[in-house]
Design a protein around this motif. Structure first.
Motif, PDB file in Angstrom:
ATOM      1  N   GLY A 147      -1.131  -6.685  -0.253  1.00 20.51           N
ATOM      2  CA  GLY A 147      -0.965  -7.247   1.130  1.00 20.51           C
ATOM      3  C   GLY A 147      -1.540  -6.415   2.157  1.00 20.51           C
ATOM      4  N   LEU A 148      -2.758  -6.169   2.586  1.00 20.85           N
ATOM      5  CA  LEU A 148      -3.263  -5.392   3.537  1.00 20.85           C
ATOM      6  C   LEU A 148      -2.982  -5.835   4.888  1.00 20.85           C
ATOM      7  N   GLU A 149      -3.182  -7.224   4.986  1.00 24.06           N
ATOM      8  CA  GLU A 149      -2.862  -8.135   6.109  1.00 24.06           C
ATOM      9  C   GLU A 149      -3.840  -7.773   7.344  1.00 24.06           C
ATOM     10  N   ALA A 150      -4.061  -6.386   7.777  1.00 19.46           N
ATOM     11  CA  ALA A 150      -5.043  -6.211   8.817  1.00 19.46           C
ATOM     12  C   ALA A 150      -5.887  -5.056   8.537  1.00 19.46           C
ATOM     13  N   ILE A 151      -6.741  -4.919   9.428  1.00 21.09           N
ATOM     14  CA  ILE A 151      -7.796  -3.771   9.266  1.00 21.09           C
ATOM     15  C   ILE A 151      -7.625  -2.984  10.543  1.00 21.09           C
ATOM     16  N   ASP A 160      -4.458  -0.791  13.296  1.00 25.37           N
ATOM     17  CA  ASP A 160      -3.104  -0.404  13.332  1.00 25.37           C
ATOM     18  C   ASP A 160      -2.496  -1.301  14.473  1.00 25.37           C
ATOM     19  N   ALA A 161      -2.941  -1.946  15.191  1.00 22.98           N
ATOM     20  CA  ALA A 161      -2.331  -2.823  16.371  1.00 22.98           C
ATOM     21  C   ALA A 161      -1.802  -3.893  15.419  1.00 22.98           C
ATOM     22  N   ASP A 162      -2.505  -4.558  14.770  1.00 26.84           N
ATOM     23  CA  ASP A 162      -1.893  -5.791  13.949  1.00 26.84           C
ATOM     24  C   ASP A 162      -1.064  -5.520  13.151  1.00 26.84           C
ATOM     25  N   LEU A 163      -1.369  -4.402  12.311  1.00 22.71           N
ATOM     26  CA  LEU A 163      -0.280  -4.039  11.432  1.00 22.71           C
ATOM     27  C   LEU A 163       1.270  -3.595  12.188  1.00 22.71           C
ATOM     28  N   ARG A 164       1.181  -3.150  13.278  1.00 21.63           N
ATOM     29  CA  ARG A 164       2.263  -3.019  13.962  1.00 21.63           C
ATOM     30  C   ARG A 164       3.017  -4.186  14.463  1.00 21.63           C
ATOM     31  N   ALA A 165       2.223  -5.127  14.730  1.00 16.20           N
ATOM     32  CA  ALA A 165       2.504  -6.597  15.249  1.00 16.20           C
ATOM     33  C   ALA A 165       3.059  -7.413  14.094  1.00 16.20           C
ATOM     34  N   PHE A 166       2.694  -7.298  12.910  1.00 14.94           N
ATOM     35  CA  PHE A 166       3.273  -7.835  11.726  1.00 14.94           C
ATOM     36  C   PHE A 166       4.494  -6.920  11.258  1.00 14.94           C
ATOM     37  N   ARG A 167       4.810  -6.030  11.829  1.00 14.42           N
ATOM     38  CA  ARG A 167       5.782  -5.042  11.126  1.00 14.42           C
ATOM     39  C   ARG A 167       5.722  -4.538   9.872  1.00 14.42           C
ATOM     40  N   LYS A 168       4.513  -4.134   9.502  1.00 14.84           N
ATOM     41  CA  LYS A 168       4.281  -3.919   8.302  1.00 14.84           C
ATOM     42  C   LYS A 168       4.805  -2.311   7.895  1.00 14.84           C
ATOM     43  N   ARG A 169       5.059  -1.533   8.788  1.00 16.68           N
ATOM     44  CA  ARG A 169       5.563  -0.128   8.618  1.00 16.68           C
ATOM     45  C   ARG A 169       4.545   0.604   7.867  1.00 16.68           C
ATOM     46  N   ALA A 216       0.768  -1.339   0.173  1.00 20.71           N
ATOM     47  CA  ALA A 216       0.036  -0.012  -0.236  1.00 20.71           C
ATOM     48  C   ALA A 216       0.928   1.229   0.195  1.00 20.71           C
ATOM     49  N   ASP A 217       1.887   1.247   0.782  1.00 19.52           N
ATOM     50  CA  ASP A 217       2.686   2.599   0.843  1.00 19.52           C
ATOM     51  C   ASP A 217       3.616   2.565  -0.529  1.00 19.52           C
ATOM     52  N   VAL A 218       3.876   1.604  -1.154  1.00 17.37           N
ATOM     53  CA  VAL A 218       4.462   1.904  -2.432  1.00 17.37           C
ATOM     54  C   VAL A 218       3.562   2.220  -3.564  1.00 17.37           C
ATOM     55  N   SER A 259      -9.341   4.622  -8.246  1.00 17.75           N
ATOM     56  CA  SER A 259      -9.216   5.820  -8.830  1.00 17.75           C
ATOM     57  C   SER A 259      -8.516   5.765 -10.497  1.00 17.75           C
ATOM     58  N   ILE A 260      -7.696   4.567 -10.431  1.00 18.79           N
ATOM     59  CA  ILE A 260      -6.778   4.376 -11.410  1.00 18.79           C
ATOM     60  C   ILE A 260      -7.474   3.543 -12.240  1.00 18.79           C
ATOM     61  N   GLY A 261      -8.464   2.604 -11.810  1.00 19.02           N
ATOM     62  CA  GLY A 261      -9.187   1.792 -12.345  1.00 19.02           C
ATOM     63  C   GLY A 261      -8.630   0.333 -12.249  1.00 19.02           C
ATOM     64  N   LEU A 262      -8.025  -0.148 -11.260  1.00 21.18           N
ATOM     65  CA  LEU A 262      -7.762  -1.403 -11.034  1.00 21.18           C
ATOM     66  C   LEU A 262      -8.591  -2.232 -10.195  1.00 21.18           C
ATOM     67  N   THR A 263      -8.596  -3.350 -10.800  1.00 24.15           N
ATOM     68  CA  THR A 263      -9.142  -4.477  -9.829  1.00 24.15           C
ATOM     69  C   THR A 263      -8.421  -4.808  -8.776  1.00 24.15           C
ATOM     70  N   VAL A 264      -8.939  -4.873  -7.432  1.00 22.66           N
ATOM     71  CA  VAL A 264      -7.831  -5.101  -6.267  1.00 22.66           C
ATOM     72  C   VAL A 264      -8.216  -6.193  -5.728  1.00 22.66           C
ATOM     73  N   ALA A 265      -7.495  -6.976  -5.332  1.00 24.25           N
ATOM     74  CA  ALA A 265      -7.607  -7.970  -4.422  1.00 24.25           C
ATOM     75  C   ALA A 265      -6.530  -7.838  -3.163  1.00 24.25           C
ATOM     76  N   VAL A 266      -7.155  -7.763  -1.709  1.00 28.60           N
ATOM     77  CA  VAL A 266      -6.255  -7.767  -0.574  1.00 28.60           C
ATOM     78  C   VAL A 266      -6.682  -8.812   0.169  1.00 28.60           C
ATOM     79  N   ASN A 267      -5.378  -9.189   1.304  1.00 27.98           N
ATOM     80  CA  ASN A 267      -5.305 -10.367   2.012  1.00 27.98           C
ATOM     81  C   ASN A 267      -5.454  -9.631   3.352  1.00 27.98           C
ATOM     82  N   VAL A 268      -6.162 -10.463   4.160  1.00 34.09           N
ATOM     83  CA  VAL A 268      -6.368  -9.770   5.682  1.00 34.09           C
ATOM     84  C   VAL A 268      -5.737 -11.485   6.464  1.00 34.09           C
ATOM     85  N   ILE A 269      -5.018 -11.352   7.289  1.00 30.95           N
ATOM     86  CA  ILE A 269      -4.684 -12.433   8.048  1.00 30.95           C
ATOM     87  C   ILE A 269      -5.388 -12.688   9.241  1.00 30.95           C
TER      88      ILE A 269
END
Length: 506
Positions: A293-297, A299-308, A269-271, A323-333
Motif C-alpha cells: 500500500g504505497l498510497e502516495a508518491i 511525502d506530503a500525502d504520506l503524512r496526510a494519510f499518517r502512513k508513518r 513498505a517499512d515492514v 531484488s527478491i524476485g517478487l511481482t509487486v502491485a502498489v496502490n496510489v490514492i
C-alpha cells in the motif's frame, strides 16, 4: 436450526483482478455448525440472486445471516433481507461484518424491521450465542454483547482470547474453482494474524479491532495450509510478517510438512525493509506476489494519510522486492483535488517503474478518522458509490473530466500488465490454467475497458439512490479520539473489556 449464511456480490474491481473466498463467513459457518446447527453457505460472487431465492423456497432456513464487509453492498443486502422477510416471515434475519459494525443504526432503519439484528465485531463467538438466544426470546437480543436491534445496543463485543480454535468450513462453499487473485487461479485464503498495529487515517481496519494485533499459532497456521487444496493461497493479513519470528516459525513447519503452494500477500513498505530476510525466506517457500500500500508518491500525502513512512523508504522497499524476485502491485490514492498535471505526474511515474500500479479514489468511510475530519462534504450518499472507484467528494475538475483522467491513468496498468502484453509474459502460466479448465486469469486480461469506463462511472452518479447514507452526528472536526471509533474495546488493566457506551454509528 437451519442456518443460511450469505456473502453478497463482488464489487467493481473484483470483476477483473480478483475474486476471493469469503474466509470470514466460512469461519462463522464453522462456529455455527459446531454449535449444532445445520449450515448452508452461499456466495453471491459466484451465484445469482435467483439461486438465493430458490434456496429459500426449497430449504426454508430458520435463520439467514448476511456478511456485510463492504459499504457498497449495503443496498443489496437490505433488499435481499426485505425479500426474505416477505417469503419467510418467521425467519431470523441478521447482518454482520466490517461495514455493518460501523453503520448499525442506518442498516436497521433502512431495513424497516426486515433485519432483526446486527452483529458488531467478530462473529465467531457472537453468532452461535445469537442463535441460541433467538430460539428462546427474540425480544431480548439487544442485551447480548456485540448485538444491536432497533430496541438498543448490547455491550461492546469482546475480542476472542485466541484464534487457534477457529477453522473455516471451506467444504460448505460451492464453486471454489472460481476464486482467484491475478495469476493464482484457483486461490484459497488463509489467516496468519488478525488486526493492525498502525493507525492510518483513511483505514478502518485498526478501528474495528481496537488497534489490536493477534497471531495464529504456527502449528495451527501450518495445519490450515496443509488442508487447502488450491495451488494458490492469499494470506489475508492486513500487514504480513510484522513479526518476523512468527513468519519463520510458520515457514519452518511448511517446509517440514512439504506444503507446496504459491502465495500472494499484503504488507507495508517499512515492514518489508525492516524484515527483508523473512520475505526472502518465503520466496523460497513459494511467495510470488506482493501488494504494498504505497498510497502516495510524495511525502506530503504520506503524512496526510499518517502512513508513518517516507517516499524514499517506499521506493527502497520496491527495490528490495525486485531484488527478491517478487511481482509487486502498489496502490496510489487519487485525491479528488487532483488536476491534469497531478494525474500526468502519476502516469509518468507509473510508466517508469516495473510494478503494477493501481489507483483508488480517496473515500471517507464510516469507522475511519477521515469520515469525521473530512471538511469538504460528500457529493453523494449512495452506498454503492463508496467502493474507492468513484469520487464521493467534490472534485477540483468537472467530475466527467476527473473520471477521464483517472481511467487514463489506470490505463497504464492495462497497457503494461493486461491484454496481449500480459499473455506474452505469462503464456506458460495461462496455458497451464486453461489445460486445467481454469479461465479466471485469462478472462481478466481483456476486461479492463468494459469495466473501467469514464462514461459508466459518471452514469452511476445519475442512478436513483435507494438508501441515503447518514452523516456524522457533528460538524467536521480536526481531531477525534480513536477510542470513539473502536468496535472492539482494548482490554483494561484487569483484563476486562470496558463498556464505555458504544456511540451509534452515523
Amino acid at each position: 436450526m437451519r442456518v443460511l449464511l450469505v456473502n453478497p456480490s463482488g464489487l467493481m474491481y473484483s470483476r477483473i483482478f480478483l475474486r476471493l473466498e469469503p474466509l470470514g463467513l466460512e469461519l462463522v459457518a464453522e462456529a455455527v455448525r459446531r454449535a449444532g446447527h445445520d449450515v448452508v453457505l452461499l456466495d453471491l460472487q459466484t451465484h445469482e440472486h435467483g439461486d438465493y431465492f430458490r434456496l429459500l423456497e426449497s430449504w426454508k432456513p430458520e435463520a439467514v445471516g448476511f456478511s456485510l464487509n463492504y459499504l457498497a453492498n449495503v443496498p443489496e443486502v437490505i433488499d435481499l433481507a426485505k425479500a426474505t422477510r416477505l417469503r419467510l416471515p418467521g425467519c431470523l434475519v441478521f447482518v454482520g461484518g466490517h461495514s455493518a459494525s460501523f453503520t448499525v443504526r442506518e442498516i436497521l432503519e433502512h431495513a424497516g424491521g426486515a433485519i432483526d439484528c446486527v452483529v458488531r465485531g467478530e462473529g465467531e463467538d457472537t453468532a452461535p450465542r445469537l442463535l441460541e438466544a433467538a430460539a428462546e426470546d427474540r425480544a431480548g437480543l439487544h442485551a447480548l454483547a456485540g448485538v444491536s436491534t432497533r430496541a438498543g445496543d448490547g455491550p461492546a463485543p469482546a475480542l476472542r482470547a485466541g484464534l487457534d480454535d477457529l477453522s473455516p468450513a471451506r467444504e460448505l462453499l460451492a464453486r471454489r474453482r472460481r476464486y482467484f487473485i491475478g495469476v493464482l487461479d484457483p486461490c484459497a485464503s488463509v489467516e496468519f494474524t488478525r488486526g493492525c498495529p498502525w493507525d492510518c487515517a483513511f483505514c478502518s481496519g485498526w478501528t474495528f479491532y481496537g488497534r489490536s494485533y493477534r497471531k495464529v499459532s504456527p502449528e495451527r497456521a501450518a495445519e490450515d495450509l496443509a488442508s487447502v487444496r488450491e495451488p494458490g493461497v492469499f494470506i489475508v493479513d492486513d500487514v504480513a510478517f510484522v513479526d518476523a519470528d512468527h513468519g519463520y516459525a510458520i515457514g519452518e513447519l511448511v517446509e517440514r510438512r512439504g506444503i507446496r503452494k504459491q502465495y500472494y500477500l499484503e504488507t507495508r513498505a517499512d515492514v518489508l525493509l525492516r524484515n527483508q530476510e523473512i520475505f526472502r525466506y518465503w520466496k523460497r517457500l513459494g511467495l510470488r506476489y506482493m501488494f504494498v500500500g504505497l498510497e502516495a508518491i510524495d511525502d506530503a500525502d504520506l503524512r496526510a494519510f499518517r502512513k508513518r513512512t517516507t517516499l524514499a523508504k517506499s521506493l527502497e522497499a520496491l527495490q528490495v522486492a525486485r531484488s527478491i524476485g517478487l511481482t509487486v502491485a502498489v496502490n496510489v490514492i487519487a485525491d479528488p483535488s487532483w488536476d491534469e498535471q497531478r494525474f500526468a505526474a502519476v502516469r509518468e511515474w507509473a510508466t517508469s517503474v516495473p510494478e503494477i500500479v493501481h489507483l483508488t479514489v480517496a473515500t471517507p468511510y464510516p469507522g475511519t478518522e477521515t469520515w469525521h475530519t473530512e471538511a469538504r462534504g460528500l457529493t453523494t450518499r449512495d452506498y454503492r458509490l463508496f467502493d474507492v472507484q468513484h469520487a464521493v467528494l467534490p472534485t477540483r475538475m468537472p467530475l466527467a473530466r476527473f473520471y477521464e483522467e483517472l481511467v487514463r491513468t489506470q490505463q497504464v496498468l492495462n497497457r503494461k500488465h493486461l491484454g496481449w502484453a500480459a499473455l506474452r509474459a505469462t503464456l506458460g502460466i495461462a496455458a497451464r490454467h486453461l489445460a486445467h479448465g481454469q479461465t479466471n486469469f485469462v478472462r481478466m486480461l481483456w476486461k479492463f475497458d468494459r469495466v473501467y469506463d469514464p462514461a459508466l462511472l459518471l452514469r452511476d452518479h445519475g442512478r436513483a439512490c435507494p438508501y441515503a447514507m447518514g452523516l456524522p452526528p457533528h460538524a467536521p472536526t480536526s481531531k477525534i479520539a480513536p477510542e470513539q471509533l473502536y468496535v472492539h474495546r482494548p482490554a483494561a488493566p484487569d483484563g476486562r473489556t470496558p463498556d464505555h457506551g458504544r456511540p451509534h454509528a452515523p
